[in-house]
Enzyme design. Structure first.
Site, short mmCIF file in Angstrom:
data_model
loop_
_atom_site.label_atom_id
_atom_site.label_comp_id
_atom_site.label_asym_id
_atom_site.label_seq_id
_atom_site.Cartn_x
_atom_site.Cartn_y
_atom_site.Cartn_z
CB CYS A 1 22.31 -8.52 17.90
SG CYS A 1 23.22 -7.69 16.56
CG HIS B 1 26.53 -3.93 7.53
ND1 HIS B 1 26.65 -2.58 7.80
CD2 HIS B 1 25.34 -4.31 8.04
CE1 HIS B 1 25.57 -2.16 8.44
NE2 HIS B 1 24.76 -3.19 8.60
CG HIS C 1 22.50 -5.57 2.94
ND1 HIS C 1 23.54 -5.91 3.77
CD2 HIS C 1 21.51 -5.09 3.75
CE1 HIS C 1 23.20 -5.65 5.03
NE2 HIS C 1 21.97 -5.16 5.04
CD GLU D 1 25.42 -10.13 6.19
OE1 GLU D 1 25.40 -11.37 6.17
OE2 GLU D 1 24.64 -9.44 6.89
CG ASN E 1 17.66 -6.54 11.82
OD1 ASN E 1 16.97 -6.39 12.83
ND2 ASN E 1 18.71 -5.77 11.56
#
Length: 336
Positions: free
Chosen positions: A37, A99, A149, A151, A249
């Site tokens: 991405c 992140h 995580h 993020e 993801n």
């Protein structure tokens, strides 16, 4: 992530349950879009350009993106990956991963007089700004995401006194707020869209005045990759997702494939991890990859399948991605 994921994450359904009705020759359905991405592309290029401009070593806090191949390749070029800022020599150059990090991490880097380049994905930065904004307005912020995580840690660190982590629908029962008229939900950008909305629905049952984020927090690339998998999964006997087990993801794509009708789905980092026994009796194989996966790894799986009779590759296109993020300002001149 809150639960362990085996290297070859996969679940097989009984034959005939959601199996492909396709009866022709062996074929591959190739999801488009897949792979890198804009945020990942920017983050990886940030480390590459930093190495070009400043020379090795360039330190990186955590993995720049969640992909084994990318991390190992950058390490070979002189990037040194560390867990925390106190592992970096004073005055050295440190890159923050895609992140995102909390203000406390920025402060720690400043204390050590580190030169820093922030490769946080702009879409993650957007969620950070939302957290700060609603904390200033004294909202309770319900952050949907996976405990541990990076993020989530970065976003929660923007307003630790206002943020509560909600790790899936089952965690909703434990949520308490101060004022039900001032509650908003935000989310980790790489979640399953469907599971997130299930969690939101549960939260709204408990807090009817729950407010939505000003704009969608789940990133466009995460959604696009899930939509492509949903489109092809009903025709697939098997879906192979290329991605690392710590990539949220990528793991979600396996779950989406199974929910959408694929008989089996597995997560692999490399073609060599594909068990050829998975191909027994299979006519249609779907392939996709997580948002931090370079295309060379997907091509490796395509080549392996071709060696086993799956030479017919048919794209399944559900979106065209054109978004590009500019490099951090410290490196823009180097790019030119």
């Amino acid at each position: 992530m809150s639960s362990a994921v085996p290297l070859n994450l996969g679940i097989a359904r009984p034959a005939g349950d959601g199996a492909s009705a396709y009866s022709g020759a062996k074929r591959v359905l190739l999801a488009e879009p897949r792979g890198y991405c804009a945020g990942v592309d920017r983050a990886v290029e940030t480390v590459e350009k930093a190495l070009e401009k400043h020379g090795a070593p360039v330190y990186v806090r955590k993995e720049i993106v969640h992909n084994r191949h990318v991390v190992e390749t950058l390490a070979d070029r002189g990037a040194i990956f560390v867990e925390e800022t106190d592992e970096v020599p004073e005055g050295a150059l440190l890159v923050f991963s895609a992140h995102g990090v909390s203000p406390a991490v920025h402060a720690s880097a400043a204390e050590r007089q580190l030169r820093t380049i922030d490769a946080t994905c702009p879409l993650v930065t957007k969620v950070h700004q939302e957290a700060k904004r609603f904390a200033r307005d004294d909202y309770d912020i319900l952050l949907i995401g996976h405990e541990g995580h990076e993020e989530v840690e970065g976003t929660a660190g923007e307003a630790p006194d206002h943020v509560q982590l909600v790790d899936g629908p089952d965690a909703v029962d434990n949520v308490t707020v101060r004022d039900e008229s001032k509650v908003i939900w935000l989310s980790q950008t790489t979640l399953s869209v469907d599971e997130t909305m299930t969690t939101v629905a549960r939260l709204r049952e408990k807090f009817p005045t729950l407010q939505d984020p000003p704009s969608d927090d789940i990133c466009y690339a995460t959604q696009n990759r899930q939509v492509a998998v949903k489109a092809m999964a009903p025709e697939c006997d098997l879906v192979i997702v290329v991605g690392s087990k710590n990539s949220s993801n990528s793991v979600r794509l396996v779950e989406v494939a199974l929910t959408a009708g694929a008989r089996a789905s597995y997560l692999v980092d490399y073609a060599k991890e594909v068990d050829t026994a998975w191909l027994d009796g299979i006519k249609t194989v779907g392939i996709t990859s997580g948002a931090s996966v370079p295309e060379i790894l997907v091509q490796g799986v395509i080549d392996l399948l071709a060696e086993h009779g799956f030479a017919d590759v048919q794209p399944v296109t559900t979106a065209n991605e054109t978004l590009v993020f500019s490099l951090p300002r410290e490196l823009r001149a180097a790019r030119a």
